[in-house]
Write a protein that holds these residues in place. Structure first.
Motif, PDB file in Angstrom:
ATOM      1  N   VAL A 254      19.115 -21.252 -10.662  1.00  0.00           N
ATOM      2  CA  VAL A 254      18.859 -21.058  -9.243  1.00  0.00           C
ATOM      3  C   VAL A 254      20.151 -21.390  -8.510  1.00  0.00           C
ATOM      4  O   VAL A 254      20.645 -22.523  -8.590  1.00  0.00           O
ATOM      5  CB  VAL A 254      17.711 -21.957  -8.736  1.00  0.00           C
ATOM      6  N   THR A 255      20.717 -20.428  -7.826  1.00  0.00           N
ATOM      7  CA  THR A 255      22.031 -20.606  -7.205  1.00  0.00           C
ATOM      8  C   THR A 255      22.004 -20.137  -5.768  1.00  0.00           C
ATOM      9  O   THR A 255      21.452 -19.076  -5.458  1.00  0.00           O
ATOM     10  CB  THR A 255      23.112 -19.816  -7.980  1.00  0.00           C
ATOM     11  N   THR A 256      22.614 -20.930  -4.896  1.00  0.00           N
ATOM     12  CA  THR A 256      22.865 -20.510  -3.523  1.00  0.00           C
ATOM     13  C   THR A 256      24.334 -20.755  -3.239  1.00  0.00           C
ATOM     14  O   THR A 256      24.850 -21.839  -3.527  1.00  0.00           O
ATOM     15  CB  THR A 256      21.976 -21.267  -2.520  1.00  0.00           C
ATOM     16  N   THR A 257      25.039 -19.750  -2.739  1.00  0.00           N
ATOM     17  CA  THR A 257      26.497 -19.837  -2.648  1.00  0.00           C
ATOM     18  C   THR A 257      27.008 -20.429  -1.352  1.00  0.00           C
ATOM     19  O   THR A 257      28.076 -21.028  -1.317  1.00  0.00           O
ATOM     20  CB  THR A 257      27.110 -18.438  -2.841  1.00  0.00           C
ATOM     21  N   SER A 258      26.299 -20.276  -0.265  1.00  0.00           N
ATOM     22  CA  SER A 258      26.814 -20.767   1.014  1.00  0.00           C
ATOM     23  C   SER A 258      25.716 -21.328   1.911  1.00  0.00           C
ATOM     24  O   SER A 258      25.874 -21.383   3.123  1.00  0.00           O
ATOM     25  CB  SER A 258      27.547 -19.639   1.753  1.00  0.00           C
TER      26      SER A 258
END
Length: 341
Positions: A62-66
Motif C-alpha cells: 500500500v503506497t501513497t506518494t505525496s
C-alpha cells in the motif's frame, strides 16, 4: 471488458450465496480513478468485512506518494501482526528521511500500562537506541507516579562512557526494599575496574546519609581516603548519646588509626564539647599502643579543667622511651614510683 463507454456500471447480486468476482488469469487487475476527491476509489462492506489476501510471494503493498495514509478502527481491539516462521522475519515500523520529523506512538488509555512494549519470550530483550554515533539523547518524563525499573534477577544500569543521574529540581533518592527473608536489602555502589568512585556535592550543597545504620566499606587495595580538596573541611558528626557516638577503629590485628595535619600550621583537635563529654584514645589489644607525637620543633599540650586531673591507668608514662617500667619513667633512667621519686 468494462470500459469508460460502459459507465456508469454496476455489478450486483442478491442472496447469501451470491458472489461477484473480478479476476485475471495471466494479467493484472487494476481499479483506478482520476477523480480528485478523497474517496475516488472506495471498497465498502455495509454489513461485513473487507479482506485483502495475498497467497503468493509478493505480499501486499500500500503506497501513497505525496499524501498521508491512515488506518483506523473503532469499537474493537485491533492488531498488526507478523507470524514469523524463520529467523530474520522482522517487522519494521519506520520513519525514513533525515528531516525534523517524528515517529509518534500515542495512547489515550487511562490504565497504568496504557503503552506496553513487551519482549514476551523468556530470552527476549528490548533495545532502545538514540543517535549512538552522534549527539542523540533520550528523554523520559512522567507525572507524579515516577519511573519504575524492575528485574526478576540482578539487573544493572550501565554505560560504556559513564552513567549520569541528574535532577534539575528536587533530590535523587535511591531506595531498596526487603529481601525474601525479611531483612533490609542493601544499596550498592560498585566500581569493578581501575578508577575512582566519587560522590560529590557542588556549591553550598551537602551529602547526607540518613538511616538506622550506615556502613562505608572498601575491600581490597592498599589505601583509601575521605578528603576535601577545596578550602573547606571534612566533618564527621554524630548526635548519638553513647560513649562511642563516633568511633574510628581498625579491626586488623596489626592495623592502626592515624590522624595527621600535614600543613605548616595544621593541627588535629579532638574535642568533647558536652558537659560530660569524653575524648578517648585507647588501644585494647595486649600489645596495643597509643602514640601522641609532635614535630621536632613542635610541642605536645595536654590541658585539663580546674577541678580535674590527668589520670594514668595501670601502666606507666615513658618520657623519651617506649618501655616505661614505672608510673613515670624518663629516658635518662630516672623514674617516679607510687611512693615518690
Amino acid at each position: 471488458d468494462i470500459t469508460a463507454s460502459d459507465a456508469p456500471f454496476t455489478a450486483s447480486t442478491t442472496g447469501l450465496a451470491g458472489t461477484v468476482t473480478i479476476s485475471a488469469a495471466d494479467a493484472s487487475v487494476e481499479i483506478s480513478s482520476a477523480q480528485p476527491i478523497r474517496d475516488a476509489v472506495s471498497l465498502k462492506a455495509t454489513n461485513g468485512g473487507v479482506s485483502v489476501v495475498s497467497t503468493g510471494s509478493y505480499g501486499v503493498s500500500v503506497t501513497t506518494t505525496s499524501a498521508p495514509i491512515t488506518l483506523a478502527a473503532a469499537g474493537a481491539a485491533s492488531a498488526l501482526t507478523l507470524a514469523a516462521d524463520s529467523d530474520d522475519d522482522h517487522l519494521t515500523i519506520a520513519l525514513t528521511g533525515s528531516h525534523r520529523a517524528k515517529l509518534n506512538i500515542n495512547s489515550d488509555g487511562i490504565t497504568g500500562d496504557a503503552i506496553v512494549i513487551n519482549a514476551k519470550d523468556r530470552n527476549g530483550g528490548v533495545r532502545i537506541e538514540a543517535g549512538v554515533s552522534g549527539s542523540g539523547a533520550m528523554q523520559v518524563t512522567t507525572g507524579i507516579g515516577g519511573i519504575s525499573l524492575g528485574t526478576s534477577g540482578t539487573g544493572r544500569l550501565s554505560g560504556t562512557n559513564g552513567v549520569s543521574l541528574r535532577s534539575t529540581g528536587n533530590s535523587i533518592t535511591a531506595e531498596a526494599g526487603y529481601t525474601a527473608g525479611g531483612g533490609a536489602a542493601p544499596i550498592k555502589l560498585t566500581l569493578t575496574n581501575a578508577g575512582a568512585l566519587t560522590v560529590a556535592a557542588t556549591g553550598a550543597s551537602a551529602i547526607g546519609v540518613t538511616g538506622a545504620d550506615f556502613s562505608l566499606t572498601v575491600a581490597g587495595g592498599t589505601s583509601h581516603s575521605l578528603s576535601a580538596t577545596s578550602t573547606g573541611t571534612v566533618r564527621v558528626e554524630s548526635s548519638g548519646v553513647g560513649r562511642e557516638a563516633i568511633r574510628l577503629s581498625s579491626t586488623s590485628p596489626t592495623g592502626g588509626v592515624t590522624m595527621t595535619a600535614s600543613g605548616n600550621t595544621g593541627r588535629v583537635d579532638a574535642v568533647a564539647s558536652g558537659v560530660q563529654g569524653v575524648v578517648s584514645a585507647r588501644a585494647t589489644g595486649d600489645q596495643g599502643e597509643v602514640e601522641l607525637a609532635a614535630g621536632s620543633n613542635g610541642k605536645l599540650v595536654i590541658s585539663m579543667g580546674l577541678t580535674k586531673r590527668l589520670t594514668v591507668l595501670p601502666g606507666g608514662i615513658g618520657v623519651g622511651r617506649n618501655n616505661a617500667a614505672h608510673p613515670i619513667h624518663m629516658a635518662s633512667g630516672a623514674y617516679v614510683t607510687a611512693a615518690g621519686i
